[in-house]
Write a protein that holds these residues in place. Sequence first.
Motif, PDB file in Angstrom:
ATOM      1  N   VAL A 134      -0.379  -5.452  -6.608  1.00 18.86           N
ATOM      2  CA  VAL A 134      -0.598  -4.010  -6.452  1.00 18.86           C
ATOM      3  C   VAL A 134       0.593  -3.360  -5.745  1.00 18.86           C
ATOM      4  CG1 VAL A 134      -1.977  -2.328  -5.167  1.00 18.86           C
ATOM      5  CG2 VAL A 134      -3.108  -4.029  -6.587  1.00 18.86           C
ATOM      6  N   ILE A 135       1.106  -4.004  -4.695  1.00 16.91           N
ATOM      7  CA  ILE A 135       2.277  -3.444  -4.003  1.00 16.91           C
ATOM      8  C   ILE A 135       3.471  -3.381  -4.955  1.00 16.91           C
ATOM      9  CG2 ILE A 135       3.931  -3.851  -2.134  1.00 16.91           C
ATOM     10  CD1 ILE A 135       1.632  -5.051  -0.519  1.00 16.91           C
ATOM     11  N   GLY A 136       3.666  -4.448  -5.725  1.00 18.18           N
ATOM     12  CA  GLY A 136       4.763  -4.456  -6.690  1.00 18.18           C
ATOM     13  C   GLY A 136       4.646  -3.318  -7.684  1.00 18.18           C
ATOM     14  N   LEU A 137       3.408  -3.063  -8.152  1.00 20.23           N
ATOM     15  CA  LEU A 137       3.209  -1.986  -9.136  1.00 20.23           C
ATOM     16  C   LEU A 137       3.318  -0.611  -8.495  1.00 20.23           C
ATOM     17  CD1 LEU A 137       0.321  -3.486 -11.282  1.00 20.23           C
ATOM     18  CD2 LEU A 137       2.735  -3.294 -11.864  1.00 20.23           C
ATOM     19  N   LEU A 138       3.029  -0.517  -7.164  1.00 19.93           N
ATOM     20  CA  LEU A 138       3.137   0.778  -6.487  1.00 19.93           C
ATOM     21  C   LEU A 138       4.559   1.324  -6.592  1.00 19.93           C
ATOM     22  CD1 LEU A 138       1.041   0.434  -3.207  1.00 19.93           C
ATOM     23  CD2 LEU A 138       0.537   1.773  -5.233  1.00 19.93           C
ATOM     24  N   PHE A 139       5.558   0.415  -6.564  1.00 22.15           N
ATOM     25  CA  PHE A 139       6.949   0.865  -6.663  1.00 22.15           C
ATOM     26  C   PHE A 139       7.232   1.488  -8.021  1.00 22.15           C
ATOM     27  CE2 PHE A 139       7.461  -2.541  -3.398  1.00 22.15           C
ATOM     28  CZ  PHE A 139       7.865  -1.701  -2.383  1.00 22.15           C
ATOM     29  N   GLN A 140       6.387   1.210  -9.002  1.00 26.00           N
ATOM     30  CA  GLN A 140       6.609   1.749 -10.346  1.00 26.00           C
ATOM     31  C   GLN A 140       5.653   2.888 -10.679  1.00 26.00           C
ATOM     32  OE1 GLN A 140       6.802  -1.251 -13.405  1.00 26.00           O
ATOM     33  NE2 GLN A 140       7.401  -2.815 -11.935  1.00 26.00           N
ATOM     34  N   ALA A 141       4.734   3.225  -9.766  1.00 25.84           N
ATOM     35  CA  ALA A 141       3.745   4.267 -10.071  1.00 25.84           C
ATOM     36  C   ALA A 141       4.440   5.623 -10.187  1.00 25.84           C
ATOM     37  CB  ALA A 141       2.689   4.307  -8.974  1.00 25.84           C
ATOM     38  N   ASP A 142       4.008   6.438 -11.188  1.00 22.62           N
ATOM     39  CA  ASP A 142       4.717   7.693 -11.367  1.00 22.62           C
ATOM     40  C   ASP A 142       3.984   8.892 -10.789  1.00 22.62           C
ATOM     41  OD1 ASP A 142       4.278   6.913 -14.821  1.00 22.62           O
ATOM     42  OD2 ASP A 142       2.782   7.584 -13.387  1.00 22.62           O
ATOM     43  N   SER A 143       2.812   8.704 -10.174  1.00 21.31           N
ATOM     44  CA  SER A 143       2.175   9.827  -9.482  1.00 21.31           C
ATOM     45  C   SER A 143       1.366   9.285  -8.314  1.00 21.31           C
ATOM     46  CB  SER A 143       1.254  10.605 -10.431  1.00 21.31           C
ATOM     47  OG  SER A 143       0.133   9.812 -10.753  1.00 21.31           O
ATOM     48  N   LEU A 144       1.034  10.190  -7.383  1.00 24.53           N
ATOM     49  CA  LEU A 144       0.243   9.767  -6.231  1.00 24.53           C
ATOM     50  C   LEU A 144      -1.135   9.275  -6.680  1.00 24.53           C
ATOM     51  CD1 LEU A 144      -0.090   9.570  -3.169  1.00 24.53           C
ATOM     52  CD2 LEU A 144      -0.926  11.919  -3.181  1.00 24.53           C
ATOM     53  N   ALA A 145      -1.728   9.990  -7.662  1.00 26.88           N
ATOM     54  CA  ALA A 145      -3.055   9.579  -8.125  1.00 26.88           C
ATOM     55  C   ALA A 145      -3.005   8.180  -8.735  1.00 26.88           C
ATOM     56  CB  ALA A 145      -3.580  10.592  -9.144  1.00 26.88           C
ATOM     57  N   ALA A 146      -1.948   7.885  -9.501  1.00 24.86           N
ATOM     58  CA  ALA A 146      -1.831   6.553 -10.109  1.00 24.86           C
ATOM     59  C   ALA A 146      -1.675   5.489  -9.028  1.00 24.86           C
ATOM     60  CB  ALA A 146      -0.644   6.513 -11.063  1.00 24.86           C
ATOM     61  N   ALA A 147      -0.901   5.787  -7.974  1.00 25.79           N
ATOM     62  CA  ALA A 147      -0.702   4.830  -6.891  1.00 25.79           C
ATOM     63  C   ALA A 147      -2.024   4.564  -6.171  1.00 25.79           C
ATOM     64  CB  ALA A 147       0.337   5.365  -5.911  1.00 25.79           C
ATOM     65  N   LEU A 148      -2.752   5.655  -5.873  1.00 23.91           N
ATOM     66  CA  LEU A 148      -4.025   5.475  -5.174  1.00 23.91           C
ATOM     67  C   LEU A 148      -5.027   4.722  -6.047  1.00 23.91           C
ATOM     68  CD1 LEU A 148      -4.370   8.920  -3.388  1.00 23.91           C
ATOM     69  CD2 LEU A 148      -3.913   6.700  -2.355  1.00 23.91           C
ATOM     70  N   LYS A 149      -4.930   4.916  -7.366  1.00 22.09           N
ATOM     71  CA  LYS A 149      -5.847   4.192  -8.252  1.00 22.09           C
ATOM     72  C   LYS A 149      -5.587   2.691  -8.167  1.00 22.09           C
ATOM     73  CE  LYS A 149      -6.934   6.081 -12.323  1.00 22.09           C
ATOM     74  NZ  LYS A 149      -6.808   6.383 -13.771  1.00 22.09           N
ATOM     75  N   LEU A 150      -4.318   2.301  -8.062  1.00 22.93           N
ATOM     76  CA  LEU A 150      -3.994   0.877  -7.913  1.00 22.93           C
ATOM     77  C   LEU A 150      -4.607   0.317  -6.630  1.00 22.93           C
ATOM     78  CD1 LEU A 150      -0.263   0.893  -9.016  1.00 22.93           C
ATOM     79  CD2 LEU A 150      -2.103  -0.390 -10.099  1.00 22.93           C
ATOM     80  N   VAL A 151      -4.471   1.090  -5.530  1.00 16.26           N
ATOM     81  CA  VAL A 151      -5.038   0.635  -4.254  1.00 16.26           C
ATOM     82  C   VAL A 151      -6.553   0.520  -4.372  1.00 16.26           C
ATOM     83  CG1 VAL A 151      -5.321   1.209  -1.824  1.00 16.26           C
ATOM     84  CG2 VAL A 151      -3.128   1.592  -2.929  1.00 16.26           C
ATOM     85  N   LEU A 152      -7.155   1.490  -5.076  1.00 14.76           N
ATOM     86  CA  LEU A 152      -8.609   1.476  -5.267  1.00 14.76           C
ATOM     87  C   LEU A 152      -9.040   0.228  -6.041  1.00 14.76           C
ATOM     88  CD1 LEU A 152     -11.159   3.158  -4.824  1.00 14.76           C
ATOM     89  CD2 LEU A 152     -10.724   4.279  -7.002  1.00 14.76           C
ATOM     90  N   VAL A 153      -8.260  -0.128  -7.069  1.00 15.81           N
ATOM     91  CA  VAL A 153      -8.556  -1.343  -7.841  1.00 15.81           C
ATOM     92  C   VAL A 153      -8.572  -2.548  -6.915  1.00 15.81           C
ATOM     93  CG1 VAL A 153      -7.581  -2.940  -9.533  1.00 15.81           C
ATOM     94  CG2 VAL A 153      -7.713  -0.517 -10.061  1.00 15.81           C
ATOM     95  N   TRP A 154      -7.580  -2.612  -6.023  1.00 13.31           N
ATOM     96  CA  TRP A 154      -7.504  -3.760  -5.109  1.00 13.31           C
ATOM     97  C   TRP A 154      -8.716  -3.792  -4.187  1.00 13.31           C
ATOM     98  CZ3 TRP A 154      -5.280  -4.219   0.218  1.00 13.31           C
ATOM     99  CH2 TRP A 154      -5.177  -5.559   0.594  1.00 13.31           C
ATOM    100  N   LEU A 155      -9.076  -2.616  -3.616  1.00  9.37           N
ATOM    101  CA  LEU A 155     -10.217  -2.578  -2.689  1.00  9.37           C
ATOM    102  C   LEU A 155     -11.503  -2.996  -3.391  1.00  9.37           C
ATOM    103  CD1 LEU A 155      -9.483   0.669  -0.635  1.00  9.37           C
ATOM    104  CD2 LEU A 155      -9.218  -1.710   0.070  1.00  9.37           C
ATOM    105  N   LEU A 156     -11.704  -2.508  -4.632  1.00 10.58           N
ATOM    106  CA  LEU A 156     -12.922  -2.873  -5.363  1.00 10.58           C
ATOM    107  C   LEU A 156     -12.925  -4.369  -5.674  1.00 10.58           C
ATOM    108  CD1 LEU A 156     -13.300   0.178  -7.773  1.00 10.58           C
ATOM    109  CD2 LEU A 156     -14.714  -0.387  -5.802  1.00 10.58           C
ATOM    110  N   ALA A 157     -11.761  -4.917  -6.037  1.00 11.97           N
ATOM    111  CA  ALA A 157     -11.689  -6.354  -6.316  1.00 11.97           C
ATOM    112  C   ALA A 157     -11.984  -7.156  -5.052  1.00 11.97           C
ATOM    113  CB  ALA A 157     -10.315  -6.716  -6.876  1.00 11.97           C
ATOM    114  N   LEU A 158     -11.487  -6.686  -3.895  1.00  5.33           N
ATOM    115  CA  LEU A 158     -11.772  -7.364  -2.623  1.00  5.33           C
ATOM    116  C   LEU A 158     -13.269  -7.386  -2.357  1.00  5.33           C
ATOM    117  CD1 LEU A 158      -9.183  -6.038  -0.007  1.00  5.33           C
ATOM    118  CD2 LEU A 158      -9.271  -8.283  -1.075  1.00  5.33           C
ATOM    119  N   ALA A 159     -13.903  -6.214  -2.511  1.00  3.28           N
ATOM    120  CA  ALA A 159     -15.337  -6.128  -2.223  1.00  3.28           C
ATOM    121  C   ALA A 159     -16.118  -7.035  -3.170  1.00  3.28           C
ATOM    122  CB  ALA A 159     -15.806  -4.676  -2.355  1.00  3.28           C
ATOM    123  N   ALA A 160     -15.749  -7.006  -4.462  1.00  9.55           N
ATOM    124  CA  ALA A 160     -16.464  -7.830  -5.437  1.00  9.55           C
ATOM    125  C   ALA A 160     -16.260  -9.307  -5.130  1.00  9.55           C
ATOM    126  CB  ALA A 160     -15.970  -7.494  -6.849  1.00  9.55           C
TER     127      ALA A 160
END
Lengths: 162, 110
Positions: free
Chosen positions: B51-77
């Motif tokens: 996720v951190i690696g992909l954050l460097f390639q994210a082209d908007s704030l919403a896309a970056a936050l969506k990546l972080v959200l994916v990680w948090l949901l995967a952690l919880a699951a």
Amino acid sequence: MPRFPLRALFWRGALFAVLWWILAGGRADSWGVGLVSVALALAASLALLPPRGNLPSWRGLAEYLAFFLAQSVRGGVQVAGMALRPRLDLHPGVLEIMLRLPDGAGRVVLANTLNLLPGTLSVGLEGARLRLHVLDTRRPVAEEVRVAERHVARMFGLRLAA
Amino acid sequence: MSGLDWLSAIFLLVGAAFFLAGTVGLLRFPDVYTRLHALAKADNLGLGCIVIGLLFQADSLAAALKLVLVWLLALAASATVSFLVAHRAWRRGIAPWRADEPGIRRHDES
């Protein structure tokens, strides 16, 4: 519930609105569906987890996240090292510990948190009694559980039993 | 490649390495409990690095936050599923593997 939980309502609504904004990729034309979704999510959250008056503290949340991130890195590195050793050197065991957190969401959050921290896996939670599978019994796991417990308590503004 | 691309590539490779280590643990560890340790911890750190690696390639704030959200949901699951699998294994009487007496055993407690 002494008074209508306006503050909890506001913060939860804000959280769900931000989540919608993230999911919609920042598009402005999606807010029609978005507002309905936020309202439904708010109703579901109030039904499933009624507000208890005290909001999580921002400082406690930040400290918990910093602790969690650092420990996740440690946990991942430790278990990766164990898996890649030419000769496995595992000393697993089971540990039972009486939690000092009060009954409720805090205990569940702690049990889940421990699953991602170094060397601990929750196997059972009955009342205050938490049963853990420990990857390496030679390490001071009980102390680390107490540290995690204090972080969870501070985040939720809970008082630990003596 | 720019500096950000290099950083992105390094994090992606480190993440992949943790996924590999988690999978090696899943294959090598002796019982269900130790295997859950390997999966939950190594893979979550691996996903975090990716996720951190992909954050460097994210082209908007919403896309970056969506990546972080994916990680948090995967952690919880991942944390919840680990608990459910371990709890079920324990309830079925599967005793944890022990270094001093290897082999599959059953335990009598509930």
